[in-house]
Enzyme design. Structure first.
Site, PDB file in Angstrom:
ATOM      1  N   ASP A  38      21.030   0.686 -28.657  1.00 30.04           N
ATOM      2  CA  ASP A  38      20.925  -0.513 -29.648  1.00 30.04           C
ATOM      3  C   ASP A  38      20.314  -0.036 -30.785  1.00 30.04           C
ATOM      4  O   ASP A  38      19.246   0.640 -30.606  1.00 30.04           O
ATOM      5  CB  ASP A  38      20.503  -1.378 -28.854  1.00 30.04           C
ATOM      6  CG  ASP A  38      20.833  -2.880 -29.001  1.00 30.04           C
ATOM      7  OD1 ASP A  38      22.123  -3.092 -29.252  1.00 30.04           O
ATOM      8  OD2 ASP A  38      20.126  -3.954 -29.120  1.00 30.04           O
ATOM      9  N   LYS A  61      25.287   1.503 -31.503  1.00 28.88           N
ATOM     10  CA  LYS A  61      25.901   0.098 -31.812  1.00 28.88           C
ATOM     11  C   LYS A  61      25.088  -0.898 -32.348  1.00 28.88           C
ATOM     12  O   LYS A  61      23.597  -0.650 -32.101  1.00 28.88           O
ATOM     13  CB  LYS A  61      26.394  -0.151 -30.570  1.00 28.88           C
ATOM     14  CG  LYS A  61      25.582  -0.420 -29.283  1.00 28.88           C
ATOM     15  CD  LYS A  61      26.039  -0.794 -28.121  1.00 28.88           C
ATOM     16  CE  LYS A  61      25.029  -0.795 -26.972  1.00 28.88           C
ATOM     17  NZ  LYS A  61      24.185  -2.100 -27.238  1.00 28.88           N
ATOM     18  N   HIS A  94      19.764  -1.728 -34.487  1.00 22.80           N
ATOM     19  CA  HIS A  94      19.802  -2.800 -35.377  1.00 22.80           C
ATOM     20  C   HIS A  94      19.107  -2.356 -36.869  1.00 22.80           C
ATOM     21  O   HIS A  94      18.307  -1.727 -36.846  1.00 22.80           O
ATOM     22  CB  HIS A  94      19.261  -3.956 -34.729  1.00 22.80           C
ATOM     23  CG  HIS A  94      20.038  -4.257 -33.486  1.00 22.80           C
ATOM     24  ND1 HIS A  94      21.063  -4.498 -33.369  1.00 22.80           N
ATOM     25  CD2 HIS A  94      19.403  -4.807 -32.350  1.00 22.80           C
ATOM     26  CE1 HIS A  94      21.530  -4.959 -32.165  1.00 22.80           C
ATOM     27  NE2 HIS A  94      20.467  -5.120 -31.570  1.00 22.80           N
ATOM     28  N   HIS A 106      14.256  -6.078 -32.163  1.00 23.73           N
ATOM     29  CA  HIS A 106      14.080  -5.266 -31.178  1.00 23.73           C
ATOM     30  C   HIS A 106      15.059  -4.029 -31.516  1.00 23.73           C
ATOM     31  O   HIS A 106      16.056  -4.244 -32.353  1.00 23.73           O
ATOM     32  CB  HIS A 106      14.627  -5.683 -29.649  1.00 23.73           C
ATOM     33  CG  HIS A 106      16.238  -5.988 -29.710  1.00 23.73           C
ATOM     34  ND1 HIS A 106      16.496  -7.323 -30.405  1.00 23.73           N
ATOM     35  CD2 HIS A 106      17.333  -5.431 -29.539  1.00 23.73           C
ATOM     36  CE1 HIS A 106      17.858  -7.248 -30.038  1.00 23.73           C
ATOM     37  NE2 HIS A 106      18.281  -6.202 -29.760  1.00 23.73           N
ATOM     38  N   ASP A 159      21.527   1.734 -23.126  1.00 20.38           N
ATOM     39  CA  ASP A 159      20.247   1.230 -23.564  1.00 20.38           C
ATOM     40  C   ASP A 159      19.063   1.325 -22.836  1.00 20.38           C
ATOM     41  O   ASP A 159      18.112   0.419 -22.931  1.00 20.38           O
ATOM     42  CB  ASP A 159      20.593  -0.374 -24.204  1.00 20.38           C
ATOM     43  CG  ASP A 159      21.676  -0.672 -25.049  1.00 20.38           C
ATOM     44  OD1 ASP A 159      22.528   0.360 -25.423  1.00 20.38           O
ATOM     45  OD2 ASP A 159      21.992  -1.837 -25.470  1.00 20.38           O
ATOM     46  N   CYS A 192      24.492  -5.666 -22.470  1.00 15.85           N
ATOM     47  CA  CYS A 192      25.199  -4.817 -22.767  1.00 15.85           C
ATOM     48  C   CYS A 192      25.947  -3.810 -21.844  1.00 15.85           C
ATOM     49  O   CYS A 192      26.928  -3.372 -21.866  1.00 15.85           O
ATOM     50  CB  CYS A 192      24.087  -3.905 -23.429  1.00 15.85           C
ATOM     51  SG  CYS A 192      23.535  -4.700 -25.202  1.00 15.85           S
TER      52      CYS A 192
HETATM   53  C1  VGL Z   1      20.725  -6.025 -25.232  1.00 18.62           C
HETATM   54  C2  VGL Z   1      19.924  -8.071 -26.025  1.00 18.62           C
HETATM   55  C3  VGL Z   1      19.949  -7.909 -27.275  1.00 18.62           C
HETATM   56  C4  VGL Z   1      21.250  -5.122 -24.095  1.00 18.62           C
HETATM   57  C5  VGL Z   1      20.779  -5.572 -26.580  1.00 18.62           C
HETATM   58  O1  VGL Z   1      20.809  -3.921 -24.218  1.00 18.62           O
HETATM   59  O2  VGL Z   1      21.500  -5.428 -23.033  1.00 18.62           O
HETATM   60  N1  VGL Z   1      20.264  -7.213 -24.695  1.00 18.62           N
HETATM   61  N2  VGL Z   1      20.472  -6.583 -27.405  1.00 18.62           N
HETATM   62 ZN    ZN Z   2      20.419  -5.603 -29.578  1.00 14.80          ZN
END
Ligand code: VGL
Ligand code: ZN
Length: 240
Positions: free
Chosen positions: A83, A143, A85, A118, A45, A188
């Site tokens: 990430d 993901k 979403h 995000h 990420d 993550c």
């Molecule tokens: C993450 C919070 C929400 C991460 C992803 O990449 O650690 N943290 N989504």
């Molecule tokens: Zn996230």
């Protein structure tokens, strides 16, 4: 400042107690590790939303980029994650009335931390950092794309059962050891490392190649959980 391998060498040559005092407990004999064909670097990420100016910026997150770029040169196999979403994802505080980012709620699959919006699919915030320089990366795995389930882990969604396919991919490619780096250490990265252990991989987290969010004690808890699970905590300078 001496690095830890110099200190270990110093021990043998009688460097003495001052240098030793700079070591964290349990770190003394961290030996160099050499990635082989059965090793994969998982770059977690490193996306604009988690970098300065992003909606969920991780403090000093940009500092991991040059470290990861350098480290990646030692790996034949590199997998990156994103990430990814949906708009209105269940992990966003904005979809739960009266809730603010960093509060938690109970969902069908367990406790969920709520986040600012995000990494929405297709947005600039969801793009990988333009400063990543890892052209040999073989797979980018996305993901968190099911609207009602989060996925910190690159292996298994937060429901604890839906697979991303990563374990099967790595096993099919004869990967036995994974090295995890990126953002964020306590979410993550940690969940990916814990699932890697559950799936039977020898697992290393490269501490200086990660940065944490640290909400409600999450960073200390993540390191404790990882240590219990047998995740090895190393520095990028330990990678030969
Ligand atoms: C993450 C919070 C929400 C991460 C992803 O990449 O650690 N943290 N989504
Ligand atoms: Zn996230």
């Amino acid at each position: 400042m001496l690095d830890r391998r110099q200190v270990v060498a110093g021990l043998v040559t009688g460097l003495g107690a001052t240098a030793l005092a700079t070591l964290a407990p349990g770190e003394l004999w961290a030996a160099a590790v050499k990635p082989d064909d059965g090793s994969a670097l998982l770059v977690i990420d490193v996306q604009n939303c988690f970098l300065p100016g992003g909606s969920l910026a991780v403090k000093d997150g940009e500092q991991v980029v040059p470290i990861i770029n350098k480290m990646a040169k030692s790996f034949a196999n590199v997998v990156m994650t994103q990430d990814w979403h949906t708009p209105g994802h269940i992990s966003f505080a904005s979809v739960h009335s009266g809730k603010k980012p960093f509060e938690t709620i109970d969902l069908a699959y367990g406790k969920q931390v709520l986040w600012p919006d995000h990494c929405v699919q297709g947005t600039d915030g969801a793009s990988l950092s333009k400063d990543l320089a890892i052209p040999q990366a073989e797979l980018i795995i996305r993901k968190g794309f099911h609207k009602d389930v989060d996925s910190y882990s690159a292996f298994t969604e937060a429901d604890g059962k839906t697979s991303t396919g990563l374990a099967a991919y790595l096993k099919a490619r004869n990967v036995k050891r994974v090295f995890v780096a990126g953002l964020a250490t306590d979410f993550c990265v940690a969940w990916t490392a814990l699932d890697a252990r559950k799936t039977g991989f020898e697992t290393y987290v490269v501490e200086d190649a990660c940065r944490g969010i640290d909400t409600q004690g999450s960073l200390a808890k993540a390191w404790t959980d990882m240590a219990k699970a047998g995740v090895k905590r190393i520095q990028s300078s330990d990678i030969a």
